[in-house]
Design a protein around this motif. Structure first.
Motif, PDB file in Angstrom:
ATOM      1  N   ALA A 279       0.703  11.985  -9.126  1.00  0.00           N
ATOM      2  CA  ALA A 279       1.231  11.311  -7.934  1.00  0.00           C
ATOM      3  C   ALA A 279       0.418  10.092  -7.530  1.00  0.00           C
ATOM      4  CB  ALA A 279       1.322  12.297  -6.770  1.00  0.00           C
ATOM      5  N   ILE A 280      -0.872  10.252  -7.323  1.00  0.00           N
ATOM      6  CA  ILE A 280      -1.689   9.144  -6.832  1.00  0.00           C
ATOM      7  C   ILE A 280      -1.796   8.045  -7.874  1.00  0.00           C
ATOM      8  CG2 ILE A 280      -3.968   8.459  -6.017  1.00  0.00           C
ATOM      9  CD1 ILE A 280      -2.341  10.099  -4.054  1.00  0.00           C
TER      10      ILE A 280
ATOM     11  N   GLN B   8       0.816  -1.213   0.000  1.00  0.00           N
ATOM     12  CA  GLN B   8       0.000   0.000   0.000  1.00  0.00           C
ATOM     13  C   GLN B   8       0.851   1.265   0.000  1.00  0.00           C
ATOM     14  OE1 GLN B   8      -2.540   0.296   3.476  1.00  0.00           O
ATOM     15  NE2 GLN B   8      -4.195   1.327   2.380  1.00  0.00           N
ATOM     16  N   ARG B   9       2.160   1.112   0.013  1.00  0.00           N
ATOM     17  CA  ARG B   9       3.020   2.279   0.206  1.00  0.00           C
ATOM     18  C   ARG B   9       3.112   3.185  -1.013  1.00  0.00           C
ATOM     19  NH1 ARG B   9       7.895  -0.337   3.852  1.00  0.00           N
ATOM     20  NH2 ARG B   9       6.515  -1.011   5.546  1.00  0.00           N
ATOM     21  N   GLY B  10       2.896   2.641  -2.209  1.00  0.00           N
ATOM     22  CA  GLY B  10       2.918   3.502  -3.382  1.00  0.00           C
ATOM     23  C   GLY B  10       1.791   4.512  -3.361  1.00  0.00           C
TER      24      GLY B  10
ATOM     25  N   TRP C  49      -0.104  10.104  -1.696  1.00  0.00           N
ATOM     26  CA  TRP C  49      -0.785  11.103  -0.870  1.00  0.00           C
ATOM     27  C   TRP C  49       0.217  11.934  -0.080  1.00  0.00           C
ATOM     28  CZ3 TRP C  49      -5.372  12.661  -1.842  1.00  0.00           C
ATOM     29  CH2 TRP C  49      -6.314  11.800  -2.397  1.00  0.00           C
ATOM     30  N   VAL C  50       1.282  11.310   0.410  1.00  0.00           N
ATOM     31  CA  VAL C  50       2.320  12.064   1.114  1.00  0.00           C
ATOM     32  C   VAL C  50       2.984  13.050   0.154  1.00  0.00           C
ATOM     33  CG1 VAL C  50       4.541  11.891   2.312  1.00  0.00           C
ATOM     34  CG2 VAL C  50       2.695  10.298   2.865  1.00  0.00           C
ATOM     35  N   ALA C  51       3.192  12.618  -1.096  1.00  0.00           N
ATOM     36  CA  ALA C  51       3.753  13.520  -2.105  1.00  0.00           C
ATOM     37  C   ALA C  51       2.853  14.725  -2.311  1.00  0.00           C
ATOM     38  CB  ALA C  51       3.938  12.765  -3.422  1.00  0.00           C
ATOM     39  N   ILE C  52       1.558  14.459  -2.404  1.00  0.00           N
ATOM     40  CA  ILE C  52       0.611  15.557  -2.571  1.00  0.00           C
ATOM     41  C   ILE C  52       0.658  16.515  -1.382  1.00  0.00           C
ATOM     42  CG2 ILE C  52      -1.876  16.056  -2.542  1.00  0.00           C
ATOM     43  CD1 ILE C  52      -2.257  13.757  -4.455  1.00  0.00           C
TER      44      ILE C  52
ATOM     45  N   LYS D 280      -0.224   4.298  -7.340  1.00  0.00           N
ATOM     46  CA  LYS D 280      -1.073   3.102  -7.389  1.00  0.00           C
ATOM     47  C   LYS D 280      -0.622   2.156  -8.492  1.00  0.00           C
ATOM     48  CE  LYS D 280      -5.944   1.904  -6.959  1.00  0.00           C
ATOM     49  NZ  LYS D 280      -7.329   2.433  -6.896  1.00  0.00           N
ATOM     50  N   TRP D 281      -0.248   2.717  -9.646  1.00  0.00           N
ATOM     51  CA  TRP D 281       0.257   1.911 -10.759  1.00  0.00           C
ATOM     52  C   TRP D 281       1.526   1.172 -10.344  1.00  0.00           C
ATOM     53  CZ3 TRP D 281       2.116   4.402 -16.016  1.00  0.00           C
ATOM     54  CH2 TRP D 281       2.346   3.384 -16.957  1.00  0.00           C
ATOM     55  N   SER D 282       2.429   1.877  -9.642  1.00  0.00           N
ATOM     56  CA  SER D 282       3.653   1.249  -9.158  1.00  0.00           C
ATOM     57  C   SER D 282       3.359   0.093  -8.204  1.00  0.00           C
ATOM     58  CB  SER D 282       4.530   2.305  -8.461  1.00  0.00           C
ATOM     59  OG  SER D 282       5.639   1.724  -7.845  1.00  0.00           O
ATOM     60  N   ASP D 283       2.366   0.276  -7.310  1.00  0.00           N
ATOM     61  CA  ASP D 283       1.961  -0.815  -6.417  1.00  0.00           C
ATOM     62  C   ASP D 283       1.460  -2.025  -7.210  1.00  0.00           C
ATOM     63  OD1 ASP D 283       2.574   0.455  -4.035  1.00  0.00           O
ATOM     64  OD2 ASP D 283       0.546   1.228  -3.719  1.00  0.00           O
TER      65      ASP D 283
END
Length: 413
Positions: free
Chosen positions: A284-285, A150-152, A157-160, A289-292
């Protein structure tokens, strides 16, 4: 009242997905601390430096931000290590989130009345000291609580939050009427932003304090790149990314004022920050999510760095208002991907679950140290060595180099 911390052992690898309201509270706390940093850096400190020393504004601005960044280099890993060993009934992170917010607000209030360079340095150093106590704690809650799968998306969200912090801070700095009131507004927002996290932190606490052996504790701040090569490469690439970013953004106010010739430079900074923030939100989001979903990190980070490098070229060769807007669009699109996915990558190369906040604090030196180096590099370039075109081309070269070196990390796909 604040609920009791979670019962999951502090050093366990998290497996239960976090809820949206917890993520929202973490994001808001991050928005608060970045607003308190970036509102002053983008607008207030630049205008205050010009008011205090109109003939030497670049030097004063670089001096204040450079000394503050030097404090940040030490404060983040130190408070991270202290946070890892905190035995509070409310958990390891909560006390430092609260102390950091109150102390940082105090530094901003000193800045609100500063009319001399010495008071500016004092206020900004306090903001950096306590802001990094808050940041070290609130950053560590992600590997504490969020599963790898879930970290991606949480990283997105942290990036945002960092970008929203820049937007909120710049808006507060430019819309409330004057430098002093701008600092007060940032201070109030900082304190209010941590309340939801303090209310529903779910923070894990230590059952038994780790044994403290001072020489071993101090040696722990050195993480051998030979023993942990992927951590070393992750640190180096983040450092280079942040050098490039600092060179590109440090003098944005003066770039718009002196190179582009924009009459209302502070409003220009606000507009560019809003455009940049919107582009980060778009990328970002989704890319986190794609990376996850594909289980890959490096290709996203490398690609984002190359996109960011293009923005530097645009600003170097087209120093106009339309060029600045295009540069903000490109930079925001790349930076959103970088912030979300690189944060997820970093949490996967930490050497020890026992020292998450300290190790992330060591990583955060790679965020802070460029703020010390950038004024020393940028000021002579702007004044004597080719001006803003050379500055932005150098930022491009450094960012592209960082993007390529990400491929040296082997343990993460």
């Amino acid at each position: 009242m604040i609920p009791e911390p979670g019962v999951v052992p502090a050093f366990a690898e998290p497996t239960v997905p976090v809820r949206a309201r917890w993520t929202a509270a973490v994001v808001l706390a991050n928005v608060g601390v970045f607003a308190a940093w970036l509102g002053p850096i983008q607008v207030l400190l630049a205008k205050q430096s010009e008011a205090v020393a109109p003939g030497n504004k670049e030097f004063v601005f670089g001096l204040v931000t450079g000394i503050g960044a030097a404090v940040s280099v030490v404060a983040n890993p130190a408070f991270g290590a202290i946070s890892d060993r905190t035995m509070s009934r409310r958990g390891r992170r909560v006390p430092w989130v609260l102390i950091g917010a109150l102390g940082g607000a105090g530094g901003l209030l000193i800045l609100s009345g500063a009319s001399a360079v010495g008071l500016m340095v004092l206020g900004w150093c306090l903001m950096q000291l306590f802001g990094n106590a808050l940041l070290a704690a609130i950053t560590a809650v992600v590997p504490d609580r969020v599963p790898v799968s879930q970290r991606g998306v949480v990283g997105g969200w942290v990036a945002i939050s960092q970008v929203l912090g820049a937007l909120v801070g710049t808006a507060l700095a430019t819309s409330v009427g004057g430098i002093g009131l701008g600092y007060v507004a940032c201070a109030v927002f900082l304190v209010l932003s941590v309340v939801p996290y303090l209310w529903r932190s779910g923070d894990t606490r230590l059952v038994e304090r780790p044994r403290l052996v001072v020489p071993q504790f101090l040696r722990g701040f050195w993480i051998s790149p030979r023993r942990y090569p992927d951590f070393g490469w992750a640190w180096l690439t983040r450092f280079l990314f942040n050098v490039g970013n600092a060179l590109g953004t440090l003098y944005l106010f003066y770039y718009l004022q002196d190179e582009v010739g924009l009459a209302d430079a502070d409003t220009g900074v606000l507009i560019l920050t809003a455009i940049y923030s919107a582009c980060v939100l778009v990328t970002a989001i989704g890319c986190g999510k794609w990376s996850d979903s594909v289980g890959r990190r490096k290709i996203f980070v490398t690609g984002s760095g190359l996109v960011m490098a293009v923005a530097g070229v645009v600003l170097a060769v087209w120093p106009t208002w339309p060029g600045a807007i295009l540069g903000a669009i490109i930079l925001g699109a790349g930076f959103g991907v970088y912030l979300s996915v690189d944060f997820a990558l970093l949490t996967q190369v930490l050497p020890s679950a026992h020292d998450r906040a300290k190790d992330l604090g060591v990583i955060n030196i790679a965020n802070s140290l460029p703020q010390v180096l950038a004024p020393a590099l940028a000021a002579p370039i702007v004044k004597h060595l080719g001006g803003y075109p050379v500055l932005y081309l150098l930022a491009t070269f450094i960012t592209a180099t960082a993007a390529v070196l990400v491929r040296q990390i082997k343990s993460v796909a």
